[in-house]
Write a protein that holds these residues in place. Structure first.
Motif, PDB file in Angstrom:
ATOM      1  N   LEU A   1      28.771 -33.628  81.126  1.00  0.00           N
ATOM      2  CA  LEU A   1      27.914 -32.835  80.257  1.00  0.00           C
ATOM      3  C   LEU A   1      26.620 -33.587  80.009  1.00  0.00           C
ATOM      4  CD1 LEU A   1      27.507 -30.434  78.330  1.00  0.00           C
ATOM      5  CD2 LEU A   1      28.562 -31.846  76.564  1.00  0.00           C
ATOM      6  N   ASP A   2      25.515 -32.939  80.229  1.00  0.00           N
ATOM      7  CA  ASP A   2      24.210 -33.517  79.932  1.00  0.00           C
ATOM      8  C   ASP A   2      23.795 -33.011  78.554  1.00  0.00           C
ATOM      9  OD1 ASP A   2      21.690 -34.590  79.879  1.00  0.00           O
ATOM     10  OD2 ASP A   2      20.949 -33.505  81.630  1.00  0.00           O
ATOM     11  N   MET A   3      23.656 -33.907  77.591  1.00  0.00           N
ATOM     12  CA  MET A   3      23.340 -33.498  76.222  1.00  0.00           C
ATOM     13  C   MET A   3      22.033 -32.718  76.133  1.00  0.00           C
ATOM     14  SD  MET A   3      25.653 -33.925  74.081  1.00  0.00           S
ATOM     15  CE  MET A   3      24.765 -33.669  72.575  1.00  0.00           C
ATOM     16  N   GLU A   4      21.115 -32.949  77.036  1.00  0.00           N
ATOM     17  CA  GLU A   4      19.856 -32.202  77.009  1.00  0.00           C
ATOM     18  C   GLU A   4      20.078 -30.717  77.324  1.00  0.00           C
ATOM     19  OE1 GLU A   4      16.745 -33.964  79.266  1.00  0.00           O
ATOM     20  OE2 GLU A   4      16.976 -35.908  78.305  1.00  0.00           O
ATOM     21  N   ASP A   5      21.193 -30.399  77.988  1.00  0.00           N
ATOM     22  CA  ASP A   5      21.505 -29.008  78.291  1.00  0.00           C
ATOM     23  C   ASP A   5      21.953 -28.236  77.059  1.00  0.00           C
ATOM     24  OD1 ASP A   5      20.874 -29.328  80.939  1.00  0.00           O
ATOM     25  OD2 ASP A   5      22.948 -29.622  81.576  1.00  0.00           O
ATOM     26  N   VAL A   6      22.439 -28.933  76.033  1.00  0.00           N
ATOM     27  CA  VAL A   6      22.978 -28.251  74.857  1.00  0.00           C
ATOM     28  C   VAL A   6      22.295 -28.633  73.551  1.00  0.00           C
ATOM     29  CG1 VAL A   6      25.238 -27.853  75.868  1.00  0.00           C
ATOM     30  CG2 VAL A   6      24.800 -29.969  74.641  1.00  0.00           C
ATOM     31  N   SER A   7      21.348 -29.541  73.577  1.00  0.00           N
ATOM     32  CA  SER A   7      20.684 -29.933  72.339  1.00  0.00           C
ATOM     33  C   SER A   7      19.322 -29.255  72.234  1.00  0.00           C
ATOM     34  CB  SER A   7      20.523 -31.455  72.277  1.00  0.00           C
ATOM     35  OG  SER A   7      19.696 -31.898  73.320  1.00  0.00           O
ATOM     36  N   GLY A   8      18.962 -28.949  71.011  1.00  0.00           N
ATOM     37  CA  GLY A   8      17.674 -28.302  70.759  1.00  0.00           C
ATOM     38  C   GLY A   8      17.722 -26.806  71.020  1.00  0.00           C
ATOM     39  N   LYS A   9      16.638 -26.157  70.733  1.00  0.00           N
ATOM     40  CA  LYS A   9      16.509 -24.710  70.949  1.00  0.00           C
ATOM     41  C   LYS A   9      16.339 -24.443  72.438  1.00  0.00           C
ATOM     42  CE  LYS A   9      13.209 -21.056  69.907  1.00  0.00           C
ATOM     43  NZ  LYS A   9      11.984 -20.743  69.164  1.00  0.00           N
ATOM     44  N   ARG A  10      17.083 -23.467  72.943  1.00  0.00           N
ATOM     45  CA  ARG A  10      17.024 -23.123  74.363  1.00  0.00           C
ATOM     46  C   ARG A  10      16.638 -21.665  74.521  1.00  0.00           C
ATOM     47  NH1 ARG A  10      17.441 -27.405  77.649  1.00  0.00           N
ATOM     48  NH2 ARG A  10      18.159 -25.979  79.218  1.00  0.00           N
ATOM     49  N   ILE A  11      15.838 -21.362  75.498  1.00  0.00           N
ATOM     50  CA  ILE A  11      15.493 -19.984  75.842  1.00  0.00           C
ATOM     51  C   ILE A  11      15.989 -19.740  77.253  1.00  0.00           C
ATOM     52  CG2 ILE A  11      13.636 -18.328  76.191  1.00  0.00           C
ATOM     53  CD1 ILE A  11      12.033 -19.899  74.095  1.00  0.00           C
ATOM     54  N   ILE A  12      16.870 -18.739  77.381  1.00  0.00           N
ATOM     55  CA  ILE A  12      17.494 -18.437  78.662  1.00  0.00           C
ATOM     56  C   ILE A  12      16.993 -17.081  79.128  1.00  0.00           C
ATOM     57  CG2 ILE A  12      19.692 -18.079  79.844  1.00  0.00           C
ATOM     58  CD1 ILE A  12      20.916 -19.794  77.519  1.00  0.00           C
ATOM     59  N   SER A  13      16.510 -17.018  80.354  1.00  0.00           N
ATOM     60  CA  SER A  13      16.026 -15.751  80.920  1.00  0.00           C
ATOM     61  C   SER A  13      17.168 -15.033  81.614  1.00  0.00           C
ATOM     62  CB  SER A  13      14.917 -16.014  81.936  1.00  0.00           C
ATOM     63  OG  SER A  13      13.830 -16.632  81.306  1.00  0.00           O
ATOM     64  N   THR A  14      17.352 -13.756  81.266  1.00  0.00           N
ATOM     65  CA  THR A  14      18.376 -12.950  81.896  1.00  0.00           C
ATOM     66  C   THR A  14      17.753 -11.678  82.453  1.00  0.00           C
ATOM     67  OG1 THR A  14      18.940 -11.680  79.918  1.00  0.00           O
ATOM     68  CG2 THR A  14      20.080 -13.778  80.222  1.00  0.00           C
ATOM     69  N   ARG A  15      18.406 -11.092  83.435  1.00  0.00           N
ATOM     70  CA  ARG A  15      17.908  -9.831  83.982  1.00  0.00           C
ATOM     71  C   ARG A  15      18.174  -8.676  83.045  1.00  0.00           C
ATOM     72  NH1 ARG A  15      20.523  -8.737  89.389  1.00  0.00           N
ATOM     73  NH2 ARG A  15      22.206  -9.912  88.476  1.00  0.00           N
ATOM     74  N   LEU A  16      19.313  -8.710  82.378  1.00  0.00           N
ATOM     75  CA  LEU A  16      19.725  -7.582  81.551  1.00  0.00           C
ATOM     76  C   LEU A  16      19.013  -7.540  80.197  1.00  0.00           C
ATOM     77  CD1 LEU A  16      21.597  -5.150  81.380  1.00  0.00           C
ATOM     78  CD2 LEU A  16      23.351  -6.663  80.447  1.00  0.00           C
ATOM     79  N   HIS A  17      18.905  -8.684  79.524  1.00  0.00           N
ATOM     80  CA  HIS A  17      18.349  -8.712  78.166  1.00  0.00           C
ATOM     81  C   HIS A  17      17.045  -9.488  78.049  1.00  0.00           C
ATOM     82  CE1 HIS A  17      21.733  -6.719  76.299  1.00  0.00           C
ATOM     83  NE2 HIS A  17      22.559  -7.507  76.984  1.00  0.00           N
ATOM     84  N   GLY A  18      16.422  -9.823  79.144  1.00  0.00           N
ATOM     85  CA  GLY A  18      15.177 -10.593  79.072  1.00  0.00           C
ATOM     86  C   GLY A  18      15.457 -12.008  78.604  1.00  0.00           C
TER      87      GLY A  18
END
Length: 72
Positions: A11-28
């Motif tokens: 697990l890379d802590m940078e992948d789960v720490s802080g605010k993340r914005i994920i782009s999806t096809r269905l919900h933007g």
């Protein structure tokens, strides 16, 4: 096991720490707040198991090939 496979299990802590914005096809764009990511990580670390460690997966957890089995 290759070096890539070993890194995939870490697990890379940078992948789960802080605010993340994920782009999806269905919900933007979907925003995951830091406190939600921390809570999800805590739950997964307590209750999740690697599927490779499980001897039996119930029918609801198996893939499509599990649905073709006949019942005796």
């Amino acid at each position: 096991m290759s070096a890539q496979q070993q890194q995939d299990d870490l697990l890379d802590m940078e992948d789960v720490s802080g605010k993340r914005i994920i782009s999806t096809r269905l919900h933007g764009n979907v925003t995951v707040r830091e406190e939600n990511a921390i809570a999800a990580l805590e739950v997964m670390s307590r209750f999740a198991a690697n599927p490779n460690w499980l001897v039996y997966l119930p029918p609801t957890m198996t893939g499509q090939e599990g649905k073709t089995m006949s019942r005796s």
